[in-house]
Scaffold this active site. Sequence first.
Site, PDB file in Angstrom:
ATOM      1  N   GLU A 201     -34.597  87.562  -0.637  1.00  0.00           N
ATOM      2  CA  GLU A 201     -35.595  87.283   0.395  1.00  0.00           C
ATOM      3  C   GLU A 201     -36.119  88.582   1.002  1.00  0.00           C
ATOM      4  OE1 GLU A 201     -33.605  84.396   2.980  1.00  0.00           O
ATOM      5  OE2 GLU A 201     -34.519  82.811   1.796  1.00  0.00           O
ATOM      6  N   GLU A 277     -33.958  78.276  -3.945  1.00  0.00           N
ATOM      7  CA  GLU A 277     -33.122  77.648  -2.934  1.00  0.00           C
ATOM      8  C   GLU A 277     -33.826  76.411  -2.405  1.00  0.00           C
ATOM      9  OE1 GLU A 277     -31.814  80.292   0.165  1.00  0.00           O
ATOM     10  OE2 GLU A 277     -31.183  81.864  -1.239  1.00  0.00           O
TER      11      GLU A 277
END
Length: 659
Positions: A201, A277
């Site tokens: 991320e 995710e």
Amino acid sequence: MLWLLACTFGLVATGSVHCQDEELQPVLQYYQGSSIDSGLVADADGFHLNNKNLTIFSGALHYFRVHPSYWEDRIAKISAMGLVAVETYVPWNLHEPEEGVYDFGDGDREFSPFLDLDLFIQKVYEANLLLLIRPGPYICAEWEFGGLPSWLLRIPDIKVRTSDEKYTSKVKAYFDKLLPIIAKWQFIKGGPIIAVQLENEYGGTGANDKEYLEFLRDLYISHGIDGLFFTSDTPGRSGDRGALDGVLQTANFKFFPEVQLNVLRELQPDKPAMVMEYWAGWYDHWMNGRHASTSAARFRNILERIITYPASFNLYMFHGGTSFGFMSGANAASSFPTYKPQVTSYDYDAPLTEAGDYTDKYTAVQELLDQYAPKKFLKADAPKETTKVAYPDVPLLGQLNLDDLVAQVDAGDCVNATDILTMEFLDINNGNGQSYGFVLYRKNAATIGENSVLQIIGHVRDLAVVLIDGENITEPLTSKEQLKNFGFWEQSNASTTLSAEASVPHTLDILVENWGRVNYGRLDSGVFDQRKGIVSGPVLIDGTAISDWQIFALQFKKKWLQSLTGWQPVDDSVRGPVLVRAIFDVDSAPNDTFIDMSDWGKGSVFLNGFPLGRYFNLGPQRTLYVPAPLLVQGSNEVLIFELYTPSTKVVFSDSPILG
Ligand SMILES: *[C@@H]1O[C@H](CO)[C@@H](O)[C@H](O)[C@H]1NC(C)=O
Ligand SMILES: *[C@@H]1O[C@H](CO)[C@@H](O)[C@H](O)[C@H]1NC(C)=O
Ligand SMILES: *[C@@H]1O[C@H](CO)[C@@H](O)[C@H](O)[C@H]1NC(C)=O
Ligand SMILES: *[C@@H]1O[C@H](CO)[C@@H](O)[C@H](O)[C@H]1NC(C)=O
Ligand SMILES: CC(=O)N[C@H]1CO[C@H](CO)[C@@H](O)[C@@H]1O
């Protein structure tokens, strides 16, 4: 005679794959075929592995959050659900606990058995599944400091997660040890690893340091790892800020799948869509209401929309497990409370519970995959759930108060310093500082009078208990509002009133708990400056700075816990900070259980020297999961370090209370 090969291989490999349908093959074997010509490729018309179509249906399982004796069980449950791949992060802080000291399962630390990454990958291989690996080195994961080792914080001005050479040189040294394990298990070499993530991320950092992402990619390549590389971010929030040219972008989200996937498709029109995710549930913070929960129906609806988009997915989490010991991380916020530590359980409201039991979400995924999977594979039989047992209550057997404990801190874990130091800067652990636990700042022969004012300049990270001559003088934490007062992280330069007889010198103790380092945030927000203890001092009494401290690192390591002596009988008026002890027998093969800490205050539990985790009666979590393999048949020892008010007994439960 492919089916015969399939069955034989499966039986040899796991002992649990069966042959009810003669045409089905196990996943890995199907993709390997008779020769392995190419690894994972992401084309406009989908993923291809060894020139065969692949839709990635994966589940996240962190080996470092599950007792190694249960790895096989959890992996078999991934297979039985119909997934084709396992996904895991890799925690740098555990694999390199001291700079240059590596532990891949061969150390003698509490977590060593959890760290045999090579064995974990072998288990995935034997289960005939594929593996996605996300080595970070930053992993977020609601894990202490996002997986970064605390000794990095000894380096002045280090800029973690950037191309700062002070940081990348440490990454390189670690990756030089880690990457050979990953290289060896690549798909093209006959192993299960099909894809490797760069950082984590990175779009959420607010940085635009492509040089750093390139450095990571090139490091992999130099170790003979040639992909498939990917990054993961929430496209609707970060766009392609965390992306790198030529590297597959994947999406992280919980809701609005079409919105997120449409953004991803716009950013990257010529690649298959993958949700790295899909947040199957969520995590909990201490003092924050109830255990997170999303209904199985809502979860299923969104997963169905992901599958039919069509997109590949990784369930984050498939099975969360536990952030044992001091390993849970924290979030930072811009408004009160600015620091939000996460609970010990990483149940995550996932398809498997923290203790590995099936939920409605598990069944939902199974049904969806039965319906939609473009190709069916041979699955493992679904393993039975373990029996959970509530052992009888155990009375407390002994106690050591703070002075008794401090007297037994090894000389090497005790530092005399003119000025206050944070944990990380203590010259202990071979020059690596203190990583976890509690730090005690002691001033001997302090001058304290009636109505003296004690002021701590800067912040306490994260919570302080103050004692004069061994008697605590600070309020226990019983409400969130109190965090604004002296003794907690929120307020800087906070002060409190001390009262003592002025004519005699006193011992002043400030015991500070590290409640978990922040694991997520923008790089320019300062949240990665996660030094713990008193930051920065000085400490003043009546306006005068105190110097010459004795500083004790209370790390609660197994060897130290097991060496403690001088246990005193427990008296009725026992008050924290105190370490109490209980012994109980398990007559037959141990079973999974939960320790119910509802009647305790705040602290940490250690079972046979292993750090089970933190507890706190403001919840939401009340019980600590005990996997059976941590117990022994025979005598077991529970130690509880309680900051405030201990209960009189240790109570077990056969079911979790997560709030
Ligand atoms: C592989 O996928 C392509 C594109 O979706 C499809 O046209 C083709 O039929 C698939 N091949 C097999 C063997 O399923
Ligand atoms: C630290 O100070 C204490 C008392 O102030 C003293 O007893 C101890 O010997 C000192 N330790 C070291 C390593 O200097
Ligand atoms: C805290 O005290 C220090 C030292 O006196 C001072 O420099 C700093 O501005 C104070 N911070 C706040 C928020 O008052
Ligand atoms: C405890 O575990 C053992 C071994 O797994 C199992 O055979 C036994 O039935 C369990 N005990 C109870 C009370 O369920
Ligand atoms: C846990 C505990 O006993 N805390 C006490 C510490 O001292 C203060 C001040 O006397 C009390 O208010 C707390 O209850």
